[in-house]
Write a protein that holds these residues in place. Structure first.
Motif, PDB file in Angstrom:
ATOM      1  N   MET A 314       0.809  -1.212   0.000  1.00  0.00           N
ATOM      2  CA  MET A 314       0.000   0.000   0.000  1.00  0.00           C
ATOM      3  C   MET A 314       0.852   1.275   0.000  1.00  0.00           C
ATOM      4  SD  MET A 314      -3.147  -1.032  -0.212  1.00  0.00           S
ATOM      5  CE  MET A 314      -2.594  -2.457  -1.181  1.00  0.00           C
ATOM      6  N   ASP A 315       2.142   1.166   0.388  1.00  0.00           N
ATOM      7  CA  ASP A 315       3.014   2.340   0.355  1.00  0.00           C
ATOM      8  C   ASP A 315       3.679   2.531  -1.004  1.00  0.00           C
ATOM      9  OD1 ASP A 315       4.930   0.339   0.249  1.00  0.00           O
ATOM     10  OD2 ASP A 315       5.908   0.850   2.137  1.00  0.00           O
ATOM     11  N   GLY A 316       3.333   1.655  -1.976  1.00  0.00           N
ATOM     12  CA  GLY A 316       3.875   1.780  -3.326  1.00  0.00           C
ATOM     13  C   GLY A 316       5.091   0.928  -3.596  1.00  0.00           C
ATOM     14  N   THR A 317       5.627   0.236  -2.593  1.00  0.00           N
ATOM     15  CA  THR A 317       6.797  -0.616  -2.777  1.00  0.00           C
ATOM     16  C   THR A 317       6.425  -1.880  -3.553  1.00  0.00           C
ATOM     17  OG1 THR A 317       7.649   0.119  -0.642  1.00  0.00           O
ATOM     18  CG2 THR A 317       8.671  -1.843  -1.613  1.00  0.00           C
ATOM     19  N   THR A 318       7.156  -2.182  -4.630  1.00  0.00           N
ATOM     20  CA  THR A 318       6.888  -3.355  -5.455  1.00  0.00           C
ATOM     21  C   THR A 318       7.897  -4.459  -5.141  1.00  0.00           C
ATOM     22  OG1 THR A 318       5.954  -2.005  -7.235  1.00  0.00           O
ATOM     23  CG2 THR A 318       6.675  -4.224  -7.817  1.00  0.00           C
ATOM     24  N   LEU A 319       7.389  -5.690  -4.968  1.00  0.00           N
ATOM     25  CA  LEU A 319       8.228  -6.827  -4.604  1.00  0.00           C
ATOM     26  C   LEU A 319       7.938  -8.007  -5.516  1.00  0.00           C
ATOM     27  CD1 LEU A 319       7.474  -6.834  -0.756  1.00  0.00           C
ATOM     28  CD2 LEU A 319       9.446  -5.750  -1.843  1.00  0.00           C
ATOM     29  N   ASP A 320       8.979  -8.696  -5.953  1.00  0.00           N
ATOM     30  CA  ASP A 320       8.823  -9.959  -6.672  1.00  0.00           C
ATOM     31  C   ASP A 320       9.018 -11.073  -5.648  1.00  0.00           C
ATOM     32  OD1 ASP A 320       8.968 -12.265  -8.182  1.00  0.00           O
ATOM     33  OD2 ASP A 320      10.138 -11.361  -9.793  1.00  0.00           O
ATOM     34  N   LEU A 321       7.926 -11.691  -5.220  1.00  0.00           N
ATOM     35  CA  LEU A 321       8.001 -12.680  -4.140  1.00  0.00           C
ATOM     36  C   LEU A 321       8.794 -13.920  -4.534  1.00  0.00           C
ATOM     37  CD1 LEU A 321       4.377 -12.502  -2.665  1.00  0.00           C
ATOM     38  CD2 LEU A 321       6.457 -11.388  -1.831  1.00  0.00           C
ATOM     39  N   SER A 322       8.913 -14.187  -5.849  1.00  0.00           N
ATOM     40  CA  SER A 322       9.673 -15.358  -6.283  1.00  0.00           C
ATOM     41  C   SER A 322      11.171 -15.135  -6.170  1.00  0.00           C
ATOM     42  CB  SER A 322       9.330 -15.721  -7.735  1.00  0.00           C
ATOM     43  OG  SER A 322       9.773 -14.709  -8.631  1.00  0.00           O
ATOM     44  N   GLU A 323      11.591 -13.874  -6.048  1.00  0.00           N
ATOM     45  CA  GLU A 323      13.014 -13.556  -5.969  1.00  0.00           C
ATOM     46  C   GLU A 323      13.367 -12.759  -4.715  1.00  0.00           C
ATOM     47  OE1 GLU A 323      13.949 -11.459  -9.529  1.00  0.00           O
ATOM     48  OE2 GLU A 323      13.635 -13.193 -10.842  1.00  0.00           O
ATOM     49  N   HIS A 324      12.413 -12.611  -3.809  1.00  0.00           N
ATOM     50  CA  HIS A 324      12.649 -11.779  -2.636  1.00  0.00           C
ATOM     51  C   HIS A 324      13.669 -12.417  -1.708  1.00  0.00           C
ATOM     52  CE1 HIS A 324      11.694  -9.377   1.008  1.00  0.00           C
ATOM     53  NE2 HIS A 324      11.446  -8.449   0.104  1.00  0.00           N
ATOM     54  N   GLU A 325      14.480 -11.581  -1.078  1.00  0.00           N
ATOM     55  CA  GLU A 325      15.565 -12.069  -0.220  1.00  0.00           C
ATOM     56  C   GLU A 325      15.066 -12.737   1.054  1.00  0.00           C
ATOM     57  OE1 GLU A 325      16.309  -7.735   1.971  1.00  0.00           O
ATOM     58  OE2 GLU A 325      17.626  -8.390   0.340  1.00  0.00           O
ATOM     59  N   ASP A 326      13.838 -12.429   1.459  1.00  0.00           N
ATOM     60  CA  ASP A 326      13.281 -13.034   2.662  1.00  0.00           C
ATOM     61  C   ASP A 326      12.392 -14.215   2.270  1.00  0.00           C
ATOM     62  OD1 ASP A 326      12.117 -13.755   5.013  1.00  0.00           O
ATOM     63  OD2 ASP A 326      11.182 -11.822   5.446  1.00  0.00           O
ATOM     64  N   PRO A 327      12.846 -15.462   2.485  1.00  0.00           N
ATOM     65  CA  PRO A 327      12.062 -16.639   2.084  1.00  0.00           C
ATOM     66  C   PRO A 327      10.793 -16.823   2.905  1.00  0.00           C
ATOM     67  CG  PRO A 327      13.961 -17.307   3.397  1.00  0.00           C
ATOM     68  CD  PRO A 327      14.126 -15.839   3.128  1.00  0.00           C
ATOM     69  N   ASP A 328      10.706 -16.116   4.031  1.00  0.00           N
ATOM     70  CA  ASP A 328       9.523 -16.231   4.878  1.00  0.00           C
ATOM     71  C   ASP A 328       8.426 -15.233   4.508  1.00  0.00           C
ATOM     72  OD1 ASP A 328      10.606 -18.294   6.436  1.00  0.00           O
ATOM     73  OD2 ASP A 328      11.714 -16.861   7.658  1.00  0.00           O
ATOM     74  N   LEU A 329       8.660 -14.450   3.443  1.00  0.00           N
ATOM     75  CA  LEU A 329       7.644 -13.495   2.988  1.00  0.00           C
ATOM     76  C   LEU A 329       6.851 -14.130   1.855  1.00  0.00           C
ATOM     77  CD1 LEU A 329       6.558 -10.612   3.415  1.00  0.00           C
ATOM     78  CD2 LEU A 329       8.080  -9.872   1.573  1.00  0.00           C
ATOM     79  N   TYR A 330       5.572 -14.357   2.075  1.00  0.00           N
ATOM     80  CA  TYR A 330       4.728 -15.020   1.089  1.00  0.00           C
ATOM     81  C   TYR A 330       3.270 -14.595   1.316  1.00  0.00           C
ATOM     82  CZ  TYR A 330       4.099 -18.058   5.149  1.00  0.00           C
ATOM     83  OH  TYR A 330       3.846 -18.531   6.419  1.00  0.00           O
ATOM     84  N   ILE A 331       2.409 -14.973   0.398  1.00  0.00           N
ATOM     85  CA  ILE A 331       0.983 -14.647   0.501  1.00  0.00           C
ATOM     86  C   ILE A 331       0.289 -15.683   1.368  1.00  0.00           C
ATOM     87  CG2 ILE A 331      -1.171 -14.410  -0.789  1.00  0.00           C
ATOM     88  CD1 ILE A 331       0.464 -13.458  -3.171  1.00  0.00           C
TER      89      ILE A 331
END
Length: 341
Positions: A314-331
């Motif tokens: 919501m703050d405008g930050t875009t993330l590619d969850l398949s390549e994100h450095e934090d493996p614990d970040l997911y939907i």
């Protein structure tokens, strides 16, 4: 544009996509500004949510898999039990999906359709054809598969609505009656020369498990027709992710976990793989809850990584969850569902 639940709708928001009633007539037009009265009216009609246009999602383009017009035709054919019309609609579904079947298209319908059975049958037809495309099936075969998906539950018209929509636990007699719907459906189409034997077997066998524990015949492995195996996966996925009077909708992630856990037992493993590769589990423009509790909107899907799309907070930050450095970040689920914390 992005999709929001009706509880998040506020006066002043701009409608991003037209909303239709059960007959396919426009209830709310594209680009209309929401008012308190309009929001109340949509809630009274049973609408779960709508698309809005805002700064956060102005670059997100949501394309439909099948047109609203075609979806209305499909629902009308099923409601009238018009098999000939359903055959024509199934061919159109296969044709539209052959053109539009991309990982970034949208599976959602903006409709105040209160009848789950019709929408479920259309979803199963669409999901089955997408899976068939993933398996490399020819267009002529996809048409037959679409027909089987669209007609797979027609036998439920023989079962009382109060049994199908019972909010509590079913009695043994009620459960046995519901299990007969695939047989009832087969009986309705078995003598129709316009319907192929593959389609008929898809309707008849769509609750058979490859380990032999399904119904109505307890068939196993290669005894079960391909169409039935594909429809079984689409049917279970849509049922798990749909809200009913007797259960809350579960997240696509939970549905995927169920499919993967039961691949090799209930489901054909390579068909599950094709399903997970070609189905946009978290469609573009949907608000989702991330594992850290934050809300984001899906910007883009990635084939072979359908559980890990590109999202925007919501703050405008875009993330590619398949390549994100934090493996614990997911939907963890869609915003506003019971699957989200």
């Amino acid at each position: 544009m992005r999709y929001i639940g009706m509880d998040s709708a506020r006066p002043g928001m701009i409608v991003g996509k037209s909303v239709y009633n059960e007959e396919g007539k426009i209830l709310v037009n594209y680009r209309v500004t929401l008012t308190k009265k309009l929001i109340s009216r949509m809630k009274e009609k049973g609408l779960h949510g709508l698309y809005i246009e805002d700064k956060l999602s102005e670059d997100i383009e949501v394309n439909e898999l099948i047109s609203e017009k075609l979806e209305v035709k499909a629902a009308q054919a099923l409601r009238k039990m018009d098999i000939d019309a359903a055959l024509d609609v199934a061919s159109e579904i296969a044709e539209e999906l052959s053109v539009n079947g991309d990982i970034n298209v949208n599976l959602m319908s903006l409709r105040t359709n209160s009848d789950y059975t019709y929408k479920h049958s259309i979803n199963v037809a669409v999901l089955s054809v997408l899976t068939g495309m993933g398996l490399g099936l020819k267009k002529t075969v996809l048409r037959e598969l679409a027909t089987a998906g669209l007609l797979h539950d027609i036998g439920k018209v023989n079962i009382p609505v109060e049994t199908l929509e019972k909010p509590g636990a079913l009695t043994e007699e009620e459960y046995e009656l519901i299990k007969k719907h695939s047989e009832f459906g087969y009986e309705k189409i078995k003598d129709n020369l316009s319907i192929s034997s593959k389609t008929k077997m898809g309707v008849y066998m769509h609750h058979e498990n490859i380990n032999g524990t399904g119904y109505p015949l307890g068939l196993a492995g290669e005894q079960i027709y391909m169409f039935a195996k594909i429809i079984h996966i689409a049917d279970v996925y849509d049922a798990i992710t749909s809200e009913r009077v007797y259960k809350k909708a579960q997240s696509p992630g939970e549905a995927v976990e169920f499919l993967m856990k039961n691949a090799g037992n209930m489901f054909q493993p390579e068909y599950v793989k094709a399903f997970l590769t070609y189905i946009p589990l978290y469609p573009k423009g949907r608000n989702v809850v991330l594992s850290d509790g934050s809300i984001a909107v899906v910007v883009e899907n990635r084939q072979h990584n359908t559980l890990y799309p590109v999202v925007r907070r919501m703050d405008g930050t875009t993330l590619d969850l398949s390549e994100h450095e934090d493996p614990d970040l997911y939907i963890v689920g869609f915003e506003g569902t019971s699957s989200a914390p």
